[in-house]
Design a protein around this motif. Structure first.
Motif, PDB file in Angstrom:
ATOM      1  N   SER A  91       0.806  -1.285   0.046  1.00  0.00           N
ATOM      2  CA  SER A  91      -0.214   0.019   0.118  1.00  0.00           C
ATOM      3  C   SER A  91       0.841   1.240  -0.056  1.00  0.00           C
ATOM      4  N   GLY A  92       0.603   1.993  -0.711  1.00  0.00           N
ATOM      5  CA  GLY A  92       1.339   3.590  -0.858  1.00  0.00           C
ATOM      6  C   GLY A  92       0.583   4.586  -0.217  1.00  0.00           C
ATOM      7  N   GLU A  93       1.116   5.639   0.018  1.00  0.00           N
ATOM      8  CA  GLU A  93       0.450   6.849   0.698  1.00  0.00           C
ATOM      9  C   GLU A  93      -0.882   7.327   0.037  1.00  0.00           C
ATOM     10  N   ASN A  94      -0.745   7.189  -1.407  1.00  0.00           N
ATOM     11  CA  ASN A  94      -2.046   7.704  -1.999  1.00  0.00           C
ATOM     12  C   ASN A  94      -3.104   6.825  -1.928  1.00  0.00           C
ATOM     13  N   LEU A  95      -3.137   5.784  -1.497  1.00  0.00           N
ATOM     14  CA  LEU A  95      -4.432   4.895  -1.235  1.00  0.00           C
ATOM     15  C   LEU A  95      -4.887   5.288  -0.070  1.00  0.00           C
ATOM     16  N   GLY A  96      -4.362   5.812   1.103  1.00  0.00           N
ATOM     17  CA  GLY A  96      -4.881   6.095   2.230  1.00  0.00           C
ATOM     18  C   GLY A  96      -5.447   4.988   2.949  1.00  0.00           C
ATOM     19  N   ALA A 122       5.022   7.736 -15.470  1.00  0.00           N
ATOM     20  CA  ALA A 122       5.198   6.579 -16.213  1.00  0.00           C
ATOM     21  C   ALA A 122       4.028   6.096 -16.648  1.00  0.00           C
ATOM     22  N   PHE A 123       3.031   5.893 -15.894  1.00  0.00           N
ATOM     23  CA  PHE A 123       1.890   5.407 -16.180  1.00  0.00           C
ATOM     24  C   PHE A 123       1.091   6.482 -17.474  1.00  0.00           C
ATOM     25  N   GLN A 124       1.423   7.606 -17.384  1.00  0.00           N
ATOM     26  CA  GLN A 124       0.795   8.538 -18.522  1.00  0.00           C
ATOM     27  C   GLN A 124       1.505   8.272 -19.868  1.00  0.00           C
ATOM     28  N   SER A 125       2.809   7.876 -19.788  1.00  0.00           N
ATOM     29  CA  SER A 125       3.414   7.489 -20.916  1.00  0.00           C
ATOM     30  C   SER A 125       3.052   6.129 -21.400  1.00  0.00           C
ATOM     31  N   MET A 126       2.189   5.208 -20.829  1.00  0.00           N
ATOM     32  CA  MET A 126       1.740   4.115 -21.045  1.00  0.00           C
ATOM     33  C   MET A 126       0.419   4.092 -21.728  1.00  0.00           C
ATOM     34  N   GLU A 127      -0.160   5.292 -21.605  1.00  0.00           N
ATOM     35  CA  GLU A 127      -1.702   5.451 -21.910  1.00  0.00           C
ATOM     36  C   GLU A 127      -1.871   5.432 -23.539  1.00  0.00           C
ATOM     37  N   SER A 128      -0.794   5.808 -24.105  1.00  0.00           N
ATOM     38  CA  SER A 128      -1.026   5.822 -25.679  1.00  0.00           C
ATOM     39  C   SER A 128      -0.547   4.557 -26.240  1.00  0.00           C
ATOM     40  N   LEU A 129      -0.057   3.716 -25.460  1.00  0.00           N
ATOM     41  CA  LEU A 129       0.251   2.208 -26.187  1.00  0.00           C
ATOM     42  C   LEU A 129      -0.945   1.415 -26.313  1.00  0.00           C
ATOM     43  N   HIS A 130      -0.704   0.598 -27.344  1.00  0.00           N
ATOM     44  CA  HIS A 130      -1.989  -0.272 -27.824  1.00  0.00           C
ATOM     45  C   HIS A 130      -1.587  -1.674 -27.231  1.00  0.00           C
ATOM     46  N   ILE A 131      -1.938  -1.612 -26.127  1.00  0.00           N
ATOM     47  CA  ILE A 131      -1.813  -3.184 -25.290  1.00  0.00           C
ATOM     48  C   ILE A 131      -3.142  -3.902 -24.722  1.00  0.00           C
ATOM     49  N   SER A 142       0.728  -1.294  -6.832  1.00  0.00           N
ATOM     50  CA  SER A 142      -0.466  -1.316  -5.959  1.00  0.00           C
ATOM     51  C   SER A 142      -1.370  -0.062  -6.571  1.00  0.00           C
ATOM     52  N   GLY A 143      -0.450   0.970  -6.647  1.00  0.00           N
ATOM     53  CA  GLY A 143      -1.225   2.195  -7.315  1.00  0.00           C
ATOM     54  C   GLY A 143      -2.072   2.040  -8.517  1.00  0.00           C
ATOM     55  N   ILE A 144      -1.282   1.058  -9.333  1.00  0.00           N
ATOM     56  CA  ILE A 144      -1.712   0.965 -10.889  1.00  0.00           C
ATOM     57  C   ILE A 144      -3.173   0.057 -10.681  1.00  0.00           C
ATOM     58  N   PHE A 145      -2.699  -1.155  -9.961  1.00  0.00           N
ATOM     59  CA  PHE A 145      -3.982  -1.814  -9.634  1.00  0.00           C
ATOM     60  C   PHE A 145      -5.249  -1.236  -9.181  1.00  0.00           C
ATOM     61  N   PHE A 159     -10.468   0.837  -9.908  1.00  0.00           N
ATOM     62  CA  PHE A 159     -11.673   2.096  -9.448  1.00  0.00           C
ATOM     63  C   PHE A 159     -11.711   3.150 -10.382  1.00  0.00           C
ATOM     64  N   ASN A 160     -10.715   3.034 -11.598  1.00  0.00           N
ATOM     65  CA  ASN A 160     -10.581   4.155 -12.529  1.00  0.00           C
ATOM     66  C   ASN A 160     -10.482   5.525 -11.875  1.00  0.00           C
ATOM     67  N   ASP A 161      -9.345   5.594 -11.041  1.00  0.00           N
ATOM     68  CA  ASP A 161      -9.087   6.925 -10.236  1.00  0.00           C
ATOM     69  C   ASP A 161      -7.591   7.296 -10.460  1.00  0.00           C
ATOM     70  N   ALA A 162      -7.299   8.298 -11.218  1.00  0.00           N
ATOM     71  CA  ALA A 162      -5.760   8.388 -11.276  1.00  0.00           C
ATOM     72  C   ALA A 162      -5.075   8.834 -10.157  1.00  0.00           C
ATOM     73  N   ASN A 163      -5.767   9.232  -9.306  1.00  0.00           N
ATOM     74  CA  ASN A 163      -5.198   9.770  -7.863  1.00  0.00           C
ATOM     75  C   ASN A 163      -4.397   8.778  -7.159  1.00  0.00           C
ATOM     76  N   TYR A 164      -4.849   7.510  -7.171  1.00  0.00           N
ATOM     77  CA  TYR A 164      -4.079   6.458  -6.693  1.00  0.00           C
ATOM     78  C   TYR A 164      -2.682   6.257  -7.033  1.00  0.00           C
ATOM     79  N   LEU A 165      -2.341   6.725  -8.267  1.00  0.00           N
ATOM     80  CA  LEU A 165      -1.141   6.173  -8.881  1.00  0.00           C
ATOM     81  C   LEU A 165       0.275   7.075  -7.970  1.00  0.00           C
TER      82      LEU A 165
END
Length: 463
Positions: free
Chosen positions: A273-278, A324-333, A305-308, A313-319
């Motif tokens: 668990s990271g700090e952003n999860l609270g 690094a995650f934003q750079s992945m959003e354009s990837l066709h995966i 865990s933040g990416i999970f 929950f479709n909430d970017a605040n947990y990242l």
């Protein structure tokens, strides 16, 4: 002494088979066969179709263990999830059950026996008709019964009614169960599950420079005589001496299949668990070490865990590592409806509601129904089911976010038993249901199928 009925619990990641009365499945395996294929490319005339025009299933590999190296094999699954529906492939399902009941599996034939099988919550005629035909015509069972997974998960939690939040390998599903019946109007589902999350995490690890490889790609160092006698400790130099083998005949599809299994092990072991999860969790400073000696520390664990949670929950605040995650959003995966095409990660995530959104929508739909259809007690308990919900942050985040979405309603009781019991709750529920004395009266017999027809009797006795 009567023979206990079989339990068949289908999933896109594993199939679970056992006997009524078993606490956990006695046989668990991926529902995949390794199809032999000697073609190197689309234009190659060399193909393998199973000898002289035979069935390739007679030569296929089962169980297809992703930890083992298999050359010239393509993984083919008996169950798929496409366009919001589960589908069974008739011949592969028949062969799957044949192998699962052979000496490779439970070593007991289903012929002449009784079977209770799980089916998807969302009514899927193709799935149930195919499975029923396989059981009656191919496996030659005398009696069978099908029950939806959400209802069985309720039984496993000693409930007859409740809201079941099930996140498995293929999708996230929320269903309201009222007195043992899954209310179709309340079912909310999204195509985000453990397999898609594994793809996302696998690409993230690649983004940060850590390659997750199948275990069979590593070459362990040769053990010396002193090492065999235990006189040498495994130092960092010893671990780093692990090499990589060439895999010229391992097909890309099988390599990816094994990679997804490897990252799933990392996900279950390394996430913290990271700090952003609270979320309050036990603090740990442990590290996860890959076979090549790469250390995955708590920083990586928090990012995973933040990416999970961001995906579920479709909430970017947990990242934790948003760059690094934003750079992945354009990837066709992410696989699209066309199996030969991929869509961008960002496009896929933007179309999701989030697990708490599904729960709120299902809860709201149930509240609109009359009490004769959905009893009031059905929305007072939320039951977590499925392997993906075992993550320690899912329950507290779901409870908190649901309360924020619907502050005007009384918060229901959230139930999460954790461990294998939560992952295999539908199997446990089937074991409980089939142990009741009235179970035989629920079953469909071979005579019923002959008299009324398969489709009609399914609608009548397995609503």
């Amino acid at each position: 002494m009567s023979v206990k009925p079989f339990i068949i619990d289908f999933g896109t990641v594993t199939i679970r088979i056992g006997r009524v009365g078993d606490k956990l499945p006695s046989f668990i395996a991926p529902p995949f066969f390794g199809k032999p294929n000697l073609k190197r490319n689309e234009t190659d005339v060399c193909d393998f179709s199973g000898g002289n025009g035979g069935n390739w299933l007679d030569y296929a590999i089962f169980p297809l263990n992703p930890k083992e190296k298999h050359d010239n094999s393509i993984p083919i699954s008996a169950i798929t999830y496409d366009n919001g529906e589960y589908n069974l492939k008739h011949d592969i399902t028949d062969k799957l059950l044949e192998c699962a009941t052979s000496s490779k599996g439970v070593d007991e034939l289903m012929e002449g026996g009784t079977v209770i099988a799980t089916e998807p919550n969302l009514h899927t005629p193709q799935f149930r008709n195919t499975l029923a035909d396989v059981l009656v015509e191919c496996q030659r069972v005398n009696k069978f019964y099908m029950c939806k997974r959400a209802a069985l998960s309720c039984y496993a939690s000693a409930r007859g009614s409740g809201i079941v939040v099930d996140v498995g390998g293929a999708c996230s599903n929320v269903s309201v169960v009222s007195e043992g019946f899954v209310i179709q109007e309340t079912i909310k589902e999204e195509p985000i599950g453990g397999t898609i999350m594994n793809r996302i995490l696998l690409n993230y690890m690649s983004q940060i420079g850590t390659i997750i490889r199948p275990s069979f790609e590593y070459i362990k160092p040769v053990k010396t005589e002193d090492a065999l006698k235990g006189k040498i400790q495994k130092t960092n130099d010893y671990v780093n001496s692990v090499g990589l083998r060439s895999l010229p005949y391992v097909r890309k599809a099988y390599y990816e299949y094994a990679q997804l299994y490897a990252i799933s092990r990392v996900k279950e072991t390394c996430c913290s668990s990271g700090e952003n999860l609270g979320v309050a969790m036990e603090n740990t400073n442990s590290c996860f070490v890959l076979p090549d000696g790469t250390f995955l520390d708590t920083t990586v664990g928090k990012s995973l865990s933040g990416i999970f949670c961001r995906s579920l929950f479709n909430d970017a605040n947990y990242l934790e590592d948003s760059k690094a995650f934003q750079s992945m959003e354009s990837l066709h995966i992410i696989p699209s409806r066309n199996e030969h095409e991929m869509i961008p990660l960002g496009q896929f995530l933007n179309g999701l509601t989030g697990l708490d959104g599904l729960l709120a929508e299902s809860y709201g739909a149930a509240r609109q129904l009359v009490s004769s259809v959905c009893i009031p007690d059905a929305i007072k308990t939320v039951i977590l089911s499925g392997g993906t919900t075992r993550h320690s942050a899912v329950l507290p985040l779901l409870e908190r976010r649901f309360a924020n979405r619907m502050p005007d309603v009384e918060s229901p009781l959230f139930m999460s038993v954790g461990g294998d019991e939560q992952q295999y709750s539908s199997f446990i529920g089937a074991s409980i249901l089939a142990s009741f004395g009235m179970f035989e009266s629920l079953c469909i017999t071979r005579e019923d199928c002959q008299e009324h027809g398969l489709e009609r009797i399914l609608q009548r006795k397995c609503p």
